[in-house]
Enzyme design. Structure first.
Site, PDB file in Angstrom:
ATOM      1  N   SER A   1       0.877  -1.182   0.000  1.00 46.84           N
ATOM      2  CA  SER A   1       0.000   0.000   0.000  1.00 46.84           C
ATOM      3  C   SER A   1       0.907   1.223   0.000  1.00 46.84           C
ATOM      4  CB  SER A   1      -0.941  -0.019   1.202  1.00 46.84           C
ATOM      5  OG  SER A   1      -0.246   0.148   2.402  1.00 46.84           O
TER       6      SER A   1
ATOM      7  N   HIS B   1      -3.356  -6.083   2.417  1.00 49.21           N
ATOM      8  CA  HIS B   1      -2.417  -7.100   2.903  1.00 49.21           C
ATOM      9  C   HIS B   1      -3.077  -8.456   3.109  1.00 49.21           C
ATOM     10  CE1 HIS B   1       0.360  -3.791   4.761  1.00 49.21           C
ATOM     11  NE2 HIS B   1       0.374  -3.801   3.439  1.00 49.21           N
TER      12      HIS B   1
ATOM     13  N   GLU C   1      -4.633  -2.712   9.189  1.00 51.02           N
ATOM     14  CA  GLU C   1      -3.890  -3.335  10.292  1.00 51.02           C
ATOM     15  C   GLU C   1      -4.583  -3.074  11.627  1.00 51.02           C
ATOM     16  OE1 GLU C   1       0.147  -1.799  10.136  1.00 51.02           O
ATOM     17  OE2 GLU C   1       0.177  -2.008   7.957  1.00 51.02           O
TER      18      GLU C   1
ATOM     19  N   GLU D   1       1.807  -9.625   6.754  1.00 50.55           N
ATOM     20  CA  GLU D   1       2.632  -9.211   7.890  1.00 50.55           C
ATOM     21  C   GLU D   1       2.531 -10.189   9.056  1.00 50.55           C
ATOM     22  OE1 GLU D   1       1.947  -5.058   8.719  1.00 50.55           O
ATOM     23  OE2 GLU D   1       2.805  -4.493   6.787  1.00 50.55           O
TER      24      GLU D   1
ATOM     25  N   ASP E   1      -3.981   0.813  11.699  1.00 47.10           N
ATOM     26  CA  ASP E   1      -3.522   1.557  10.515  1.00 47.10           C
ATOM     27  C   ASP E   1      -4.638   1.431   9.486  1.00 47.10           C
ATOM     28  OD1 ASP E   1      -2.410   2.702   8.311  1.00 47.10           O
ATOM     29  OD2 ASP E   1      -0.731   1.294   8.112  1.00 47.10           O
TER      30      ASP E   1
ATOM     31  N   GLU F   1      -3.229   5.217  12.594  1.00 39.70           N
ATOM     32  CA  GLU F   1      -2.331   5.636  11.508  1.00 39.70           C
ATOM     33  C   GLU F   1      -3.150   5.839  10.237  1.00 39.70           C
ATOM     34  OE1 GLU F   1       1.020   2.960  11.094  1.00 39.70           O
ATOM     35  OE2 GLU F   1       1.068   3.299   8.924  1.00 39.70           O
TER      36      GLU F   1
ATOM     37  N   ASP G   1       1.616   8.215   7.759  1.00 39.19           N
ATOM     38  CA  ASP G   1       2.486   7.334   6.964  1.00 39.19           C
ATOM     39  C   ASP G   1       2.463   7.824   5.514  1.00 39.19           C
ATOM     40  OD1 ASP G   1       3.676   5.249   5.572  1.00 39.19           O
ATOM     41  OD2 ASP G   1       2.165   3.758   6.055  1.00 39.19           O
TER      42      ASP G   1
ATOM     43  N   LYS H   1       9.829   5.324   7.599  1.00 34.17           N
ATOM     44  CA  LYS H   1      10.177   4.187   6.740  1.00 34.17           C
ATOM     45  C   LYS H   1      11.314   4.648   5.836  1.00 34.17           C
ATOM     46  CE  LYS H   1       5.576   2.067   6.128  1.00 34.17           C
ATOM     47  NZ  LYS H   1       4.341   2.148   5.310  1.00 34.17           N
TER      48      LYS H   1
ATOM     49  N   HIS I   1       8.535  -1.297   9.536  1.00 42.47           N
ATOM     50  CA  HIS I   1       8.890  -2.242   8.462  1.00 42.47           C
ATOM     51  C   HIS I   1       8.010  -1.954   7.238  1.00 42.47           C
ATOM     52  CE1 HIS I   1       5.351  -5.192   9.305  1.00 42.47           C
ATOM     53  NE2 HIS I   1       4.999  -3.945   9.448  1.00 42.47           N
TER      54      HIS I   1
ATOM     55  N   LYS J   1       6.917  -0.738  14.616  1.00 48.17           N
ATOM     56  CA  LYS J   1       5.958  -1.750  14.160  1.00 48.17           C
ATOM     57  C   LYS J   1       6.665  -2.633  13.136  1.00 48.17           C
ATOM     58  CE  LYS J   1       3.233   0.338  10.414  1.00 48.17           C
ATOM     59  NZ  LYS J   1       1.918   0.349   9.799  1.00 48.17           N
TER      60      LYS J   1
HETATM   61  P1  PGA Z   1       3.075  -1.240   3.143  1.00 46.49           P
HETATM   62  O1  PGA Z   1       2.154  -1.193   4.440  1.00 46.49           O
HETATM   63  O2  PGA Z   1       4.426  -1.658   3.561  1.00 46.49           O
HETATM   64  O3  PGA Z   1       2.376  -2.237   2.267  1.00 46.49           O
HETATM   65  O4  PGA Z   1       3.051   0.150   2.576  1.00 46.49           O
HETATM   66  C1  PGA Z   1       2.604  -0.775   5.681  1.00 46.49           C
HETATM   67  C2  PGA Z   1       1.867   0.436   6.154  1.00 46.49           C
HETATM   68  O5  PGA Z   1       0.963   0.957   5.459  1.00 46.49           O
HETATM   69  O6  PGA Z   1       2.172   0.925   7.230  1.00 46.49           O
HETATM   70 ZN    ZN Z   2       0.631   2.621   7.100  1.00 49.21          ZN
END
Ligand code: PGA
Ligand code: ZN
Length: 426
Positions: A44, A158, A167, A210, A245, A286, A313, A338, A366, A389
């Site tokens: 995503s 996911h 999430e 995940e 999230d 998130e 994010d 990230k 991650h 996370k």
């Molecule tokens: P992604 O998801 O690694 O698929 O972007 C993680 C997140 O959205 O936090």
């Molecule tokens: Zn996210």
């Protein structure tokens, strides 16, 4: 005579990540040490993220990274003889070589693999810990073990189920130590498995990208109820907070959001989150809105930000400029960090420093496509941010990070814990 920190060799190769897609691994050698690192990959992915360079050829359905690997040979030519401790200088050489605002020339997967491997090689050259070296680069010495946010129910992009929210996480904020937090996470994860199995049948305990379960649920409340039941059943209710999230860009339709069977505008969705936060022990949300919806982020932060962390994010993408815009309008109160969203350690640290100065919290993260590289565990400790996370306490590429934190714990570092604005869990 070759100096101990002098870069003498850089190699790169294509390997596969946890989804079976190609990614970049890089190996850096100095006079005295070596560092190896590999980059993760999102599903995503925010549209403002730095570019992950893919080959677009028929191999691996277009997802090969051989061009990024070749670009590392060009980077090698510029970095030979450089001091591996000079992370700032090295990252800036790559930024200059790339010359684009989003790493589309070299690929953020190429630059980040080098950036991380250089950092490890420097730590290895002095026979030191990676987190300690990161602390030097970042300018922090307040090392703490982060609170882990375990993503135990997967939805969105996911998982192959109907949950809109991506999430559902549990965070053992009241644990005494990191190892206790990991044990709580594992025990709740197993309680949840039993609950899902008996309520939804055997297919409900298949896991998503995940490592969290991907049960055939339809509404967010079903997931939140299952989490509360699992936390209670495992006897840890007083120590655990819940986090979501939403990754809301995935259910945004123009100015509206389609969540849990309802179409809502930003105001309606704000009220919906408020009602969930009032009913459940939610400590963080998130990406509650789409990646450009700063106003909605600001509205929710104003309404519940005292008690609930609102983490950006896809909206901030670890990017200084986008975070600056967010700070100006008080959108959110936390930055998700990230490294591959921006492509070098130094640029990610610029965003982290900006967040800190503005009073925002930071959560290291991650990606849904991972390798067994535990770099982010050292990163979270090294910058002392107190939150990480890395998925469920399940699947090797997720446990690689949590197990590295167990090793670091042996250095007698304190556990951050989290007293999230006194909100919590009864
Ligand atoms: P992604 O998801 O690694 O698929 O972007 C993680 C997140 O959205 O936090
Ligand atoms: Zn996210």
């Amino acid at each position: 005579m070759i100096g101990k920190y002098e870069i003498t060799d850089i190699k790169a190769r294509q390997i596969l990540d946890s989804r079976g897609n190609p990614t970049v691994e890089c190996w850096v050698k100095t006079g005295k040490g070596t560092g190896i690192a590999s980059v993760p990959s999102g599903a995503s992915t925010g549209k403002h993220e730095a570019v992950e360079l893919r080959d677009g050829e028929k191999e691996y359905n277009g997802l090969g990274v051989t061009k990024a690997v070749k670009n590392i040979s060009r980077i090698e030519a510029k970095l030979m003889g450089h001091d591996a401790r000079d992370q700032d200088g090295i990252d800036r050489i790559m930024m200059e070589m790339d010359g684009t605002p989003n790493k589309s020339h070299l690929g953020a997967n190429a630059t980040l693999a080098v950036s991380m491997a250089v950092c490890r090689a420097a730590a290895s050259s002095k026979e030191g810990e990676v987190y300690d070296h990161i602390g030097i680069i970042y300018g922090a010495r307040n090392f703490v073990l982060p609170v882990p946010f375990f993503n135990v129910i997967n939805g969105g992009q996911h998982a192959g189920n109907a949950l809109d929210i991506q999430e559902f996480m549990i965070a053992p904020i009241g644990a005494e130590s990191f190892s206790e937090a990991l044990r709580i996470g594992s025990e709740v994860h197993h309680s949840l498995k039993g609950i899902l199995h008996s309520k939804y049948g055997v297919n409900a305990v298949n896991v998503g990208d995940e490592g969290g379960f991907a049960p055939p649920m339809k509404k967010s409340k079903e997931a939140l109820d299952a989490l509360v039941a699992a936390v209670k059943k495992s006897g840890h209710y007083k120590k655990v907070g819940i986090c979501m999230d939403a990754a809301a860009t995935s259910f945004q339709k123009g100015k509206k959001y389609k969540l849990d069977g309802k179409v809502m505008d930003a105001e309606g969705l704000t009220e919906y989150y408020e009602s969930l936060a009032a009913k459940y022990p939610i400590i963080a949300i998130e990406d509650p809105f789409g990646e450009d919806d700063y106003d909605a982020f600001a509205m929710l932060t104003e309404r519940i930000g005292e008690n609930v962390q609102i983490t950006g994010d896809d909206i901030f993408v670890t990017n200084n400029e986008r975070l600056k815009d967010g700070i100006m309008c008080r959108a959110g109160n936390a930055l998700l960090l990230k490294l591959n969203q921006i492509g070098t350690i130094i640029e990610a640290f610029d965003a982290a420093h900006l967040a800190r100065h503005a009073g925002y919290s930071i959560m290291v993260s991650h990606r849904s496509g991972e390798t067994c590289d535990p770099f982010i565990a050292d990163l979270a400790v090294g910058i002392g941010c107190g939150q990480i996370k890395a998925g469920a306490p399940c699947r090797g590429e997720r446990l690689a990070k949590y197990n590295q934190l167990l090793r670091i714990e042996e250095h007698d570092l304190p556990y951050a814990g989290m007293d999230w604005r006194k909100k919590g869990v009864e």
